[in-house]
Design a protein around this motif. Sequence first.
Motif, mmCIF file in Angstrom:
data_model
loop_
_atom_site.group_PDB
_atom_site.id
_atom_site.type_symbol
_atom_site.label_atom_id
_atom_site.label_comp_id
_atom_site.label_asym_id
_atom_site.label_seq_id
_atom_site.Cartn_x
_atom_site.Cartn_y
_atom_site.Cartn_z
ATOM 1 N N SER A 119 3.929 -16.914 19.779
ATOM 2 C CA SER A 119 3.037 -18.300 19.656
ATOM 3 C C SER A 119 3.833 -19.578 19.905
ATOM 4 O O SER A 119 5.084 -19.162 19.990
ATOM 5 C CB SER A 119 2.558 -18.369 18.289
ATOM 6 O OG SER A 119 3.382 -18.467 17.405
ATOM 7 N N ALA A 120 3.144 -20.631 19.884
ATOM 8 C CA ALA A 120 4.127 -21.877 20.514
ATOM 9 C C ALA A 120 5.089 -22.210 19.160
ATOM 10 O O ALA A 120 6.222 -22.533 19.660
ATOM 11 C CB ALA A 120 3.003 -23.124 20.417
ATOM 12 N N ILE A 121 4.677 -21.687 18.262
ATOM 13 C CA ILE A 121 5.787 -21.895 16.921
ATOM 14 C C ILE A 121 6.235 -20.483 16.466
ATOM 15 O O ILE A 121 5.530 -19.799 15.892
ATOM 16 C CB ILE A 121 5.236 -22.551 15.739
ATOM 17 C CG1 ILE A 121 4.490 -23.870 16.277
ATOM 18 C CG2 ILE A 121 6.098 -22.621 14.692
ATOM 19 C CD1 ILE A 121 3.827 -24.742 14.983
ATOM 20 N N ALA A 122 7.181 -19.818 17.000
ATOM 21 C CA ALA A 122 7.609 -18.331 16.720
ATOM 22 C C ALA A 122 7.746 -18.167 15.548
ATOM 23 O O ALA A 122 8.264 -19.168 14.804
ATOM 24 C CB ALA A 122 8.927 -18.031 17.803
ATOM 25 N N GLY A 123 7.385 -16.881 15.163
ATOM 26 C CA GLY A 123 7.488 -16.595 13.765
ATOM 27 C C GLY A 123 6.496 -16.906 12.747
ATOM 28 O O GLY A 123 6.413 -16.800 11.523
ATOM 29 N N GLY A 124 5.331 -17.551 13.374
ATOM 30 C CA GLY A 124 4.173 -18.050 12.406
ATOM 31 C C GLY A 124 3.461 -16.594 12.176
ATOM 32 O O GLY A 124 3.698 -15.447 12.303
ATOM 33 N N ILE A 125 2.269 -16.944 11.299
ATOM 34 C CA ILE A 125 1.362 -15.805 10.906
ATOM 35 C C ILE A 125 0.955 -14.929 11.908
ATOM 36 O O ILE A 125 0.686 -13.952 11.621
ATOM 37 C CB ILE A 125 0.183 -16.515 10.088
ATOM 38 C CG1 ILE A 125 -0.566 -15.394 9.402
ATOM 39 C CG2 ILE A 125 -0.729 -17.268 10.923
ATOM 40 C CD1 ILE A 125 -1.430 -15.830 8.323
ATOM 41 N N ILE A 126 0.725 -15.607 13.190
ATOM 42 C CA ILE A 126 0.375 -14.914 14.232
ATOM 43 C C ILE A 126 1.162 -13.794 14.807
ATOM 44 O O ILE A 126 0.845 -12.506 14.970
ATOM 45 C CB ILE A 126 -0.350 -15.539 15.403
ATOM 46 C CG1 ILE A 126 -1.524 -16.582 15.038
ATOM 47 C CG2 ILE A 126 -0.941 -14.704 16.519
ATOM 48 C CD1 ILE A 126 -2.097 -17.284 16.117
ATOM 49 N N ASP A 127 2.440 -14.287 14.911
ATOM 50 C CA ASP A 127 3.487 -13.390 15.251
ATOM 51 C C ASP A 127 4.012 -12.203 14.166
ATOM 52 O O ASP A 127 4.025 -11.321 14.977
ATOM 53 C CB ASP A 127 4.614 -14.253 15.653
ATOM 54 C CG ASP A 127 4.558 -15.560 16.704
ATOM 55 O OD1 ASP A 127 4.349 -14.896 17.984
ATOM 56 O OD2 ASP A 127 4.354 -16.394 16.224
ATOM 57 N N ARG A 128 3.702 -12.734 13.113
ATOM 58 C CA ARG A 128 3.825 -11.777 12.017
ATOM 59 C C ARG A 128 2.965 -10.514 11.853
ATOM 60 O O ARG A 128 3.058 -9.263 11.543
ATOM 61 C CB ARG A 128 3.913 -12.448 10.608
ATOM 62 C CG ARG A 128 5.237 -13.394 10.585
ATOM 63 C CD ARG A 128 5.482 -13.589 9.080
ATOM 64 N NE ARG A 128 4.308 -14.319 8.232
ATOM 65 C CZ ARG A 128 4.129 -15.543 8.222
ATOM 66 N NH1 ARG A 128 5.132 -16.508 9.021
ATOM 67 N NH2 ARG A 128 3.238 -15.856 7.574
ATOM 68 N N ALA A 129 1.624 -10.814 12.449
ATOM 69 C CA ALA A 129 0.821 -9.947 12.575
ATOM 70 C C ALA A 129 0.894 -8.796 13.508
ATOM 71 O O ALA A 129 0.519 -7.655 13.406
ATOM 72 C CB ALA A 129 -0.653 -10.834 12.648
ATOM 73 N N ILE A 130 1.474 -9.633 14.687
ATOM 74 C CA ILE A 130 1.696 -8.295 15.808
ATOM 75 C C ILE A 130 2.894 -7.527 15.192
ATOM 76 O O ILE A 130 3.058 -6.367 15.719
ATOM 77 C CB ILE A 130 2.088 -9.368 17.013
ATOM 78 C CG1 ILE A 130 0.895 -10.020 17.463
ATOM 79 C CG2 ILE A 130 2.709 -8.237 18.082
ATOM 80 C CD1 ILE A 130 -0.325 -9.127 18.099
ATOM 81 N N GLU A 131 3.776 -8.028 14.408
ATOM 82 C CA GLU A 131 5.037 -7.422 13.973
ATOM 83 C C GLU A 131 4.627 -6.589 13.231
ATOM 84 O O GLU A 131 4.929 -5.152 13.142
ATOM 85 C CB GLU A 131 5.972 -8.269 13.315
ATOM 86 C CG GLU A 131 6.681 -9.042 14.305
ATOM 87 C CD GLU A 131 7.520 -10.112 13.589
ATOM 88 O OE1 GLU A 131 7.565 -10.034 12.405
ATOM 89 O OE2 GLU A 131 8.183 -11.163 14.131
ATOM 90 N N ALA A 132 3.517 -6.714 12.378
ATOM 91 C CA ALA A 132 2.966 -5.475 11.428
ATOM 92 C C ALA A 132 2.419 -4.433 12.173
ATOM 93 O O ALA A 132 2.565 -3.230 11.754
ATOM 94 C CB ALA A 132 2.192 -6.191 10.562
ATOM 95 N N GLU A 133 1.488 -4.761 13.229
ATOM 96 C CA GLU A 133 0.879 -3.831 14.071
ATOM 97 C C GLU A 133 1.828 -3.128 14.961
ATOM 98 O O GLU A 133 1.528 -1.681 15.036
ATOM 99 C CB GLU A 133 -0.207 -4.636 14.993
ATOM 100 C CG GLU A 133 -0.973 -3.806 15.873
ATOM 101 C CD GLU A 133 -2.063 -4.592 16.900
ATOM 102 O OE1 GLU A 133 -2.582 -3.975 17.769
ATOM 103 O OE2 GLU A 133 -2.053 -5.675 16.642
ATOM 104 N N ASP A 134 3.030 -3.704 15.158
ATOM 105 C CA ASP A 134 3.927 -2.642 16.068
ATOM 106 C C ASP A 134 4.745 -1.892 15.189
ATOM 107 O O ASP A 134 4.971 -0.830 15.508
ATOM 108 C CB ASP A 134 4.838 -3.995 16.643
ATOM 109 C CG ASP A 134 5.973 -3.147 17.690
ATOM 110 O OD1 ASP A 134 5.454 -2.121 18.329
ATOM 111 O OD2 ASP A 134 6.782 -3.637 17.887
#
Length: 340
Positions: A119-134
């Motif tokens: 996301s434009a602000i790396a490390g946000g809630i969206i990025d954390r959701a992808i990390e959990a899925e990964d």
Amino acid sequence: AAAQVSVQELQKYKDVLPDQDTHHDVQTLDKTIATLETELSAARTLQESLLNGSPVSEDFKVSESIGRRKYRMVIGINTAFSSRKRRDSIRYTWMPRGEKRKQLEEQKGVIIRFVIGHSAIAGGIIDRAIEAEDRKHGDFMKIDHVEGYLALSGKTKTYFATAVSLWDADFYVKVDDDVHVNIATLGQILSKQAWKPRVYMGCMKSGPVLSEKGVRYYEPEHWKFGEPGNKYFRHATGQLYAISKDLATYISINKHVLHKYINEDVSLGSWFLGLDVEHIDDRRLCCGTPPDCEWKAQAGNTCAASFDWKCSGICNSEGRIWEVHNKCAEGDKALWNSTF
């Protein structure tokens, strides 16, 4: 220096080939020369960076092919943050999961990953959701790219540059996450072209250059393509296409100067204009959903990829991809018993 000598020697050998040598021999030699020239170009770029004191790209740090495992193909599934249901539908239809996916890599030389940026602000809630899925599935390829539809050309460029730095493969494939793929059939199609030096394969098209603002696929740089009403040059439709290693390496080396048009498939096609590239149009890479792919499978002409043209993918793919898979899949045994 050794690479330079090798290229010169092979060129001399090619010049004195007897007339009775087959076209296949010449093509194979062309591929060897092209590979050496690509490696030489990459080495020169690295040398210039070192001499100029410039930071060395990560691509060049890890792109050395000596001693690396050779794969048949890398399949990058372009996906978005909001496409969790699409990803799950693929995981439970045509894409092997867990140990089966690792087995596919080891036994068949096929890498499959969902390609995602940040996301434009790396490390946000969206990025954390992808990390959990990964963490759950381990099937993402994360690239240095800010997600967004209008940035698809840049994402494609970064995908190929990153993929060729991570895996040494004959082909690099890009597919959308609302397309059904038969992996073995795709592998067999590509393997027949593996001896050629520079291959760009897909369903080639030449659509109109849209100059009217507000319409879908509007081309802001329409004036570059001539008079109103003109069509684009031939390029592969964006749902699925494949390029050979030399072309992926070319993108990696020249990524900072390759122009990005608004439409991703047009951008990719433009990068190969003026290069000695073989365009291969194979309609098995763009079959329709049932009954089209079903009839073709029953006739022994299994499709490699299926989708609906009207939706630029399988319409409502989260649910309908199961229907496509049930009626048009090549079968589990086809993948594990095939050689490509």
